[in-house]
Design an enzyme around this catalytic site. Structure first.
Site, mmCIF file in Angstrom:
data_model
loop_
_atom_site.group_PDB
_atom_site.id
_atom_site.type_symbol
_atom_site.label_atom_id
_atom_site.label_comp_id
_atom_site.label_asym_id
_atom_site.label_seq_id
_atom_site.Cartn_x
_atom_site.Cartn_y
_atom_site.Cartn_z
ATOM 1 N N HIS A 1 6.900 1.061 10.251
ATOM 2 C CA HIS A 1 7.118 1.140 8.752
ATOM 3 C C HIS A 1 7.851 1.767 8.200
ATOM 4 C CE1 HIS A 1 3.630 -0.860 7.624
ATOM 5 N NE2 HIS A 1 2.499 0.278 9.474
ATOM 6 N N LYS B 1 5.495 2.534 -7.885
ATOM 7 C CA LYS B 1 5.653 3.111 -6.717
ATOM 8 C C LYS B 1 5.482 4.318 -6.512
ATOM 9 C CE LYS B 1 9.073 0.356 -6.003
ATOM 10 N NZ LYS B 1 8.321 -0.586 -5.155
ATOM 11 N N ARG B 2 5.717 4.871 -4.748
ATOM 12 C CA ARG B 2 5.061 6.494 -4.577
ATOM 13 C C ARG B 2 7.334 6.736 -5.407
ATOM 14 N NH1 ARG B 2 5.439 6.463 1.129
ATOM 15 N NH2 ARG B 2 5.778 4.642 0.866
ATOM 16 N N LYS C 1 13.711 5.567 -3.283
ATOM 17 C CA LYS C 1 13.106 3.840 -3.714
ATOM 18 C C LYS C 1 14.041 3.588 -5.389
ATOM 19 C CE LYS C 1 8.982 3.951 -2.185
ATOM 20 N NZ LYS C 1 8.039 2.611 -1.170
ATOM 21 N N THR D 1 6.085 -3.985 -0.941
ATOM 22 C CA THR D 1 4.325 -4.877 -1.012
ATOM 23 C C THR D 1 3.951 -5.197 -2.133
ATOM 24 O OG1 THR D 1 2.796 -3.134 0.047
ATOM 25 C CG2 THR D 1 2.714 -4.484 0.950
ATOM 26 N N LYS E 1 3.109 -8.077 -5.124
ATOM 27 C CA LYS E 1 2.318 -8.746 -6.031
ATOM 28 C C LYS E 1 2.812 -8.734 -7.290
ATOM 29 C CE LYS E 1 0.302 -4.775 -3.385
ATOM 30 N NZ LYS E 1 0.199 -3.153 -3.069
HETATM 31 C C1 26Q Z 1 2.873 11.510 8.414
HETATM 32 C C2 26Q Z 1 2.968 12.771 8.485
HETATM 33 C C3 26Q Z 1 2.198 13.700 7.992
HETATM 34 C C4 26Q Z 1 2.005 13.502 6.963
HETATM 35 C C5 26Q Z 1 1.873 12.583 6.670
HETATM 36 C C6 26Q Z 1 2.876 10.987 7.055
HETATM 37 C C7 26Q Z 1 2.960 9.668 6.347
HETATM 38 C C8 26Q Z 1 1.415 9.113 5.701
HETATM 39 C C9 26Q Z 1 1.960 8.370 4.725
HETATM 40 C C10 26Q Z 1 3.993 9.215 6.701
HETATM 41 C C11 26Q Z 1 4.141 8.043 5.573
HETATM 42 C C12 26Q Z 1 3.152 7.494 5.154
HETATM 43 C C13 26Q Z 1 3.219 6.546 4.375
HETATM 44 C C14 26Q Z 1 4.482 4.479 4.850
HETATM 45 C C15 26Q Z 1 4.327 3.901 3.957
HETATM 46 O O1 26Q Z 1 3.656 3.227 2.940
HETATM 47 N N1 26Q Z 1 5.101 3.127 4.571
HETATM 48 C C16 26Q Z 1 5.302 1.739 3.798
HETATM 49 O O2 26Q Z 1 4.832 0.589 4.496
HETATM 50 C C17 26Q Z 1 4.410 -0.298 3.512
HETATM 51 C C18 26Q Z 1 3.173 -1.121 4.820
HETATM 52 O O3 26Q Z 1 4.516 -1.535 5.690
HETATM 53 C C19 26Q Z 1 5.904 -0.809 3.673
HETATM 54 O O4 26Q Z 1 5.581 -1.675 3.098
HETATM 55 C C20 26Q Z 1 6.896 0.125 2.715
HETATM 56 O O5 26Q Z 1 8.131 -0.410 2.783
HETATM 57 C C21 26Q Z 1 7.324 1.535 3.625
HETATM 58 O O6 26Q Z 1 6.700 2.599 3.046
#
Ligand code: 26Q
Length: 810
Positions: free
Chosen positions: A355, A543-544, A549, A651, A655
């Site tokens: 991702h 979004k986050r 972003k 995503t 939406k």
């Molecule tokens: C990793 C290690 C330690 C703590 C937290 C994390 C962590 C947690 C969540 C790293 C990444 C995430 C989330 C990532 C994320 O949401 N990525 C998004 O995924 C979507 C679905 O594929 C994409 O549409 C987005 O582009 C992408 O940013």
């Protein structure tokens, strides 16, 4: 099994009395919600058991989706739709004198995810069940979800999200399915019957207790399972009868350290930091999940070599990539298979979804941490690495120079993405552009070695949640125009295309949008005491919060408009309302400053009479699935303005498009494919391309200061940041200022500013031509079927998982 209203009402009253000792006239909304939840759960239970039995007997392959996050959103509404109980329940509730919407809003939105990745997992579960596919979710039952965000004086403040406070009506605790997960200790070897065996000693025992949540398909008989694991302690290892009174304190320490494992969800700031507790969580998920799968498998089959024919494990990013060594451990140490047998089974069963391409976000765990927390797992990773490097040396002479770049262990770190690629049979990106970047740059040597392993699976969203449930009026209108077929076959939305120019359809679409906007405006009035013009253009950026972003770019545009209005108070412009919602990771200083900047901008502009009927800005707090469901149906413009190449897919873009908003975006992630679908006239794109961004980064050829020096508008904006303009001081936003000028604007905000402004002008012109806008809007909705997660899941099912529908008989 459906029920008529009278039966429902009678059952409701019986349950209410039984569970809460209440009659209808003094039940609270929460009690009503919980009672309805219990009744719907009963209805699901029968189908759930049937589904479980059918899967148990079946020889078909089944997929297990491993994810550290499942961002489900509220379930009552969708469960009512799925069980065809919606009308009965709504009417019954109303007749008993309750407000249906208020009852629905009693459900605590489970925030077991950060954003896109977690929500994707939830959309996938929805589609799997709705397509009658045998798919299971495997995750962690965090006691605290992602923090709740409050705004205090424009700053983000984080509060704990104790989502289980009132219990969770959809879950069932399955004590009989408990497994044990082991941490720490030492590994000793011995030779038994000529075979080296490994013995784990002095480890810490953690009980993994599963809580199952039913995932119902849309109006079919499938009810799949999301299994969330909770960490609990065992008192068996403690000798409370000994005279050492410290035993009790040791026990309490141990209990606390164990329960910590599933205590909270880590916020994501897209910057990897190796936290021991996070590694514990990852192994906990993986080990509990695999043990339960294997136990279940062995109840049906004796031959372990059949595992890849029956089971597929999809890992959501690298977070669960310890499935590779853990499955090896179980097959080697517990089942006594040979390395070769175990490796064949493992690699055939595991598949990995990537991702992100941002190197700072890639997971790399320090060797010392892995070794002490998971000594046997680390030994297996070393062996995998050793064999993999050997294989490269022997089979790929052209890659010999790159072995150290490809190694799983290097510089005292374990590279989880490398482990995941090497240990699986499939690696996929989440949008075409993203997959190309993986193949061309980030994972290039791996792609050279294993080209067939790499595929693209463009993300999708559940059109049932994001259109049918979130925007019921638009859904009804669409069904009136093209029939209801789209609910099961989202591609049928394309039938709307021929009405794009139809004045009557346009008018009806406009009416629904206006109702949704008025509803959101009322919500904002009620909760924020801010009056916004429900007829203004709603421009949303939700979004986050992250640098890439570029909420900052959006804010600069708003400040620029404000500048124009101040200079020309009578300038002719379409009234606009800018809506933001975003959480920033608690330790992400820059992102939190951007939130403060947005709020300061809102404060300044909303109070200035000069801007009164042209501009409003609002930051809605505590962005979550439920808030998204309120905002998205009301949006006109969808801001998807990430620095090209950085957003793997996005995503939210899908939406919003599905709800008739037009995208204003860069050629990044899935925006590229949205443009391909709707055509260039129905989307507004701007800015550097991914290739240009990557080239700038490679050559170090970008200098933000040159842009600052050469563009008066940018100078004005940036200088405002370090003068008492938005706030009373000149230091509040200095970090943003320095980031742009002294850190060379990592995300090309200044570089894309001009092009973004031009794109905004085109948006405004288009919006002023109402009919043309509606035509574009309808065209977007019509093409959004491609972005249903039903399509994505069908692609995974046929190209990666090789799974087929299993029809559950009533
Ligand atoms: C990793 C290690 C330690 C703590 C937290 C994390 C962590 C947690 C969540 C790293 C990444 C995430 C989330 C990532 C994320 O949401 N990525 C998004 O995924 C979507 C679905 O594929 C994409 O549409 C987005 O582009 C992408 O940013």
């Amino acid at each position: 099994m459906t029920m008529d209203k009278a039966t429902f009402t009678r059952k409701f009253c019986d349950r209410l009395l039984l569970v809460f000792g209440k009659k209808v006239d003094n039940a609270t909304p929460l009690e009503v919600f919980q009672t309805v939840g219990l009744l719907i759960r009963d209805i699901l239970k029968h189908k759930w058991k049937k589904t479980e039995d059918m899967y148990q007997q079946s020889k078909e392959r089944q997929v297990y989706y491993f994810s550290m996050e499942f961002l489900l959103g509220r379930l009552l509404y969708s469960n009512l739709l799925n069980t065809e109980m919606y009308d009965v329940c709504k009417e019954s509730i109303a007749e008993m004198g309750f407000n249906f919407e208020e009852i629905l809003s009693q459900e605590h939105d489970p925030g077991l995810g950060n954003g896109g990745l977690g929500r994707l997992a939830a959309c996938f579960l929805d589609s799997l069940a709705s397509l009658e596919l045998p798919g299971h979710g495997c995750g962690i039952r965090y006691k605290y979800g992602l923090f709740q965000q409050k705004m205090v004086d424009g700053y983000q403040v984080e509060l704990p999200d104790y989502w289980l406070e009132e219990g969770y009506v959809w879950e069932t605790k399955r004590l009989d399915k408990t497994v044990e997960v082991r941490f720490g200790g030492e590994v000793k070897t011995s030779v038994e019957n000529g075979r080296l065996s490994f013995h784990h000693h002095n480890y810490e025992r953690v009980l993994a207790i599963p809580y199952d949540i039913p995932i119902a398909g849309y109006q079919n008989n499938t009810v799949n399972t999301l299994r969330l694991w909770s960490a609990e302690s065992t008192s068996n290892d403690f000798h409370f009868h000994s005279s050492d009174r410290n035993d009790y304190y040791h026990y309490l320490d141990y209990k606390q350290s164990v329960e910590q494992i599933s205590e909270f969800l880590y916020p994501d700031d897209s910057y990897f930091e190796g936290k021991l507790l996070r590694l514990k969580q990852q192994y906990f998920l993986v080990s509990a999940g695999l043990q339960s799968i294997l136990r279940h498998f062995k109840e049906r089959n004796q031959q372990l070599s059949l595992i890849p024919d029956r089971i597929c494990i999809q890992i959501n990013d690298t977070h669960p990539s310890l499935v590779v060594p853990e499955l090896m451990r179980l097959l080697l140490d517990e089942e006594n298979l040979s390395w070769e047998e175990a490796w064949t089974i493992t690699t055939k069963s595991v598949a990995y979804t990537n991702h992100t391409t941002m190197s700072e976000a890639l997971e790399k765990w320090p060797v010392h941490m892995m070794k002490s927390l998971l000594p046997r797992i680390y030994m297996i990773i070393e062996e995998i690495n050793e064999r993999f490097c050997q294989q490269l040396w022997h089979d790929f002479p052209q890659l010999r120079d790159q072995i150290s770049d490809m190694a799983i262990i290097s510089f005292e770190q374990v590279h989880m993405a490398h482990l995941a690629i090497v240990g699986s049979s499939s690696v996929n990106g989440v949008a075409k552009l993203h997959t190309e970047i993986l193949k061309k740059s980030v994972m290039k040597p791996f792609y050279t070695a294993f080209p067939k392993r790499f595929t693209n699976k463009t993300n999708g969203i559940s059109h049932r949640r994001w259109l049918l449930s979130a925007n019921p009026n638009l859904a009804d209108l669409i069904s009136n125009i093209i029939g209801k077929g789209w609910i099961k076959e989202p591609k049928e939305l394309i039938g709307l295309l021929k009405y794009a120019n139809d004045a009557s359809v346009q008018e009806q679409i406009a009416k629904v949008k206006q109702e949704n906007k008025t509803k959101l405006a009322n919500f904002i009035q009620e909760h924020y005491h801010l009056t916004i013009d429900a007829h203004s253009m709603f421009d949303v950026h939700i979004k986050r919060l992250h640098g890439y972003k570029r909420q900052l770019l959006n804010t600069f545009h708003i400040l620029h408009l404000y500048q124009v209005i101040r200079a020309h108070p009578h300038v002719d412009m379409a009234p606009r309302t800018f809506i933001f919602a975003a959480k920033a990771a608690p330790s992400y200083h820059f992102a939190k400053k951007v939130i403060k900047l947005i709020n300061a901008t809102a404060n300044k502009i909303n109070q200035d009479p000069i801007a009164r009927d042209k501009l409003k800005v609002i930051f809605l707090e505590n962005y979550n699935v439920s808030l998204a469901e309120k905002i998205i149906p009301a949006a006109d413009v969808s801001e998807q303005i990430s620095t090209a190449s950085k957003e793997a897919s996005g995503t939210g873009n899908m939406k919003l498009m599905m709800n008739g908003a037009l995208t204003l975006g860069t050629l990044d992630g899935a925006n590229v494919e949205i443009k391909e679908m709707v055509g260039p006239d129905n989307i507004f794109t701007f800015g550097l391309t991914a290739d240009e961004v990557l080239a700038f980064q490679e050559r170090g050829a970008y200098r933000s200061r040159d842009i600052y020096n050469g563009d008066q508008r940018i100078r004005t904006l940036l200088d405002q940041l370090v003068h008492p303009f938005l706030t009373n001081d000149d230091v509040e936003f200095k970090d943003i200022y320095y980031n742009l000028l002294y850190n060379n604007d990592e995300y090309f905000v200044l570089k894309d500013f001009d092009s973004y402004l031009e794109a905004h002008e085109l948006v405004e012109q288009a919006y002023r031509n109402n009919q043309d806008w509606l035509k574009k809007s309808i065209t977007n909705i019509a093409h959004s079927g491609k972005f249903s997660s039903d399509r994505t899941i069908s692609d995974y099912a046929s190209e990666i998982w090789n799974i087929h529908p299993i029809s559950i008989q009533e």
